[in-house]
Write an enzyme that holds these catalytic residues in place. Structure first.
Site, PDB file in Angstrom:
ATOM      1  CB  THR A 178      -0.877  -0.029   1.447  1.00 25.49           C
ATOM      2  OG1 THR A 178      -1.612  -1.190   1.148  1.00 25.49           O
ATOM      3  CG2 THR A 178      -1.575   1.281   1.703  1.00 25.49           C
ATOM      4  NE  ARG A 206      -9.165  -6.876   3.570  1.00 22.81           N
ATOM      5  CZ  ARG A 206      -8.201  -6.207   3.271  1.00 22.81           C
ATOM      6  NH1 ARG A 206      -7.762  -5.359   2.330  1.00 22.81           N
ATOM      7  NH2 ARG A 206      -7.481  -6.007   4.454  1.00 22.81           N
ATOM      8  N   GLY A 208     -10.519  -2.990   3.343  1.00 22.61           N
ATOM      9  CA  GLY A 208      -9.423  -3.084   4.357  1.00 22.61           C
ATOM     10  C   GLY A 208      -9.443  -1.581   4.972  1.00 22.61           C
ATOM     11  CB  THR A 229       1.022   0.418   4.904  1.00 20.42           C
ATOM     12  OG1 THR A 229       1.285  -0.864   4.386  1.00 20.42           O
ATOM     13  CG2 THR A 229       2.586   0.769   5.560  1.00 20.42           C
ATOM     14  N   GLY A 230      -0.459  -2.045   6.602  1.00 16.46           N
ATOM     15  CA  GLY A 230      -0.316  -3.362   7.394  1.00 16.46           C
ATOM     16  C   GLY A 230      -1.544  -4.164   7.130  1.00 16.46           C
ATOM     17  N   GLY A 232      -4.673  -4.916   7.339  1.00 14.84           N
ATOM     18  CA  GLY A 232      -5.956  -3.871   7.498  1.00 14.84           C
ATOM     19  C   GLY A 232      -6.872  -4.401   8.757  1.00 14.84           C
TER      20      GLY A 232
HETATM   21  N1  ASP Z   1      -3.839  -1.980   4.677  1.00 13.53           N
HETATM   22  C1  ASP Z   1      -3.847  -2.647   3.525  1.00 13.53           C
HETATM   23  C2  ASP Z   1      -5.316  -3.608   3.587  1.00 13.53           C
HETATM   24  O1  ASP Z   1      -5.250  -4.073   4.464  1.00 13.53           O
HETATM   25  C3  ASP Z   1      -2.566  -3.427   3.192  1.00 13.53           C
HETATM   26  C4  ASP Z   1      -1.480  -2.915   3.263  1.00 13.53           C
HETATM   27  O2  ASP Z   1      -0.982  -2.107   3.860  1.00 13.53           O
HETATM   28  O3  ASP Z   1      -0.515  -3.627   2.203  1.00 13.53           O
HETATM   29  O4  ASP Z   1      -5.743  -3.484   2.523  1.00 13.53           O
END
Ligand code: ASP
Length: 318
Positions: A178, A206, A208, A229-230, A232
């Site tokens: 992300t 889905r 996030g 980011t992470g 979600g």
């Molecule tokens: N936060 C994003 C999600 O869960 C994914 C990511 O940060 O890479 O959609």
């Protein structure tokens, strides 16, 4: 009086350890990060506003096939791409978001359109695509977002365990995430923007944390601008971005403490991996993650731009 300016961007947090990428790949990623932050930086240095700066940074990152946003977004279980994005302005907490859009080349521009030209904060799925087309944003075919690397990753996940996989937090190899940007402009205002394709092999439909105001994205001139980011699902359950701001506004925490306590405390306590970038109205800039690395770039207080991938990484651009 003119405020200081501040700017930080990310391209996803995750299992990023030296040795996994070739030197050429690392250099390419640093170059993309530098291009993106330099674009936003020029806007801020010219006295431009923080919303334009974060949008411009994210547009650049959405063009980069390494990152999971715009071109190079991950595949859903259905073999397509569904895009989430959000943008927020700290001066009046106006915000816009799209979720599960399939035909907008630059999802972050779509989020801004929702903020500025609709009566709503978030539009989803076909409603988002139709609205953006009606605003004159020429739709792209969904396969515009395909890249060979993403297809290969999707095939691997599908045929191994069928589980969805975070890019890159839970994944081995060359997986990327992300994107987001946070900025403080010379007028003293902050803004945040985040854009993503979500998680590889996610169920269609889905959504996030990225487009959820207060989870993956938040901006308030009284506290800070934050982009996350992470994984979600965990960021939603801990309302990460708003929690950081609330600790500052109601609890008197400084930005560093608030980010550390949320990313290494609240989030980690329930098993959430990832990170945040954040700027406060006094110019304080933080990039905090509980994973081995995070693609990131920032402007320091002397105006020098930096890019980094791994925890102890730091390339300076003088
Ligand atoms: N936060 C994003 C999600 O869960 C994914 C990511 O940060 O890479 O959609």
């Amino acid at each position: 009086m003119k405020s200081p300016i501040a700017l930080a961007i990310h391209g996803g947090a995750g299992v990023l350890k030296p040795g996994r990428l070739s030197e050429r790949e690392e250099n390419d990623i640093h170059a993309w990060l530098h291009r993106a932050i330099a674009t936003g930086h020029r806007i801020l240095e010219a006295g431009g506003n923080c919303l334009d700066a974060v949008e411009a940074c994210v547009v650049e990152l959405e063009l980069c096939p390494w990152f999971n946003a715009g071109l190079g977004a991950v595949f859903t279980q259905a073999g397509e791409h569904e895009l989430d994005a959000a943008i927020m302005r700290g001066s009046d907490r106006n915000a816009g978001a799209i979720a599960g859009a399939r035909h907008v080349r630059h999802p972050i521009c779509g989020a801004r359109q929702v903020m500025e030209h609709s009566d709503h904060v978030m539009l989803g799925g076909r409603g988002a695509d139709d609205f953006l087309a009606s605003r004159g944003m020429t739709p792209v075919d969904n396969d515009y977002f395909d890249t060979p690397l993403r297809r290969q990753q999707w095939e691997e996940h599908r045929h191994s365990n069928g589980a969805m996989a975070l890019e890159p937090t839970h994944a081995e190899g060359h997986k990327f995430g992300t994107v987001g940007a946070v900025a403080l402009d010379s007028h003293g205002h902050v803004a945040a923007a985040t854009s993503t394709g979500g998680i590889t092999n996610k169920r269609y439909g889905r959504i996030g944390d990225t487009p959820l105001i207060g989870a993956g994205t938040w901006a308030d001139d009284r506290s800070a601008a934050i982009s996350a980011t992470g994984h979600g699902e965990y960021f939603i359950r801990t309302a990460v971005a708003h929690d950081i701001a609330a600790r500052m506004q109601y609890g008197g925490a400084d930005l560093a403490t608030a980010c550390d306590d949320v990313v290494h405390g609240e989030l980690k306590a329930i098993g959430g991996d990832g990170g945040v970038i954040a700027v406060a109205p006094d110019g304080d800039t933080r990039l905090v993650f509980n994973t081995p690395g995070m693609y990131r770039a920032w402007r320091d207080e002397n105006g020098v731009l930096h890019t980094a991938i791994y925890a102890d990484d730091d390339r300076r651009y003088l």
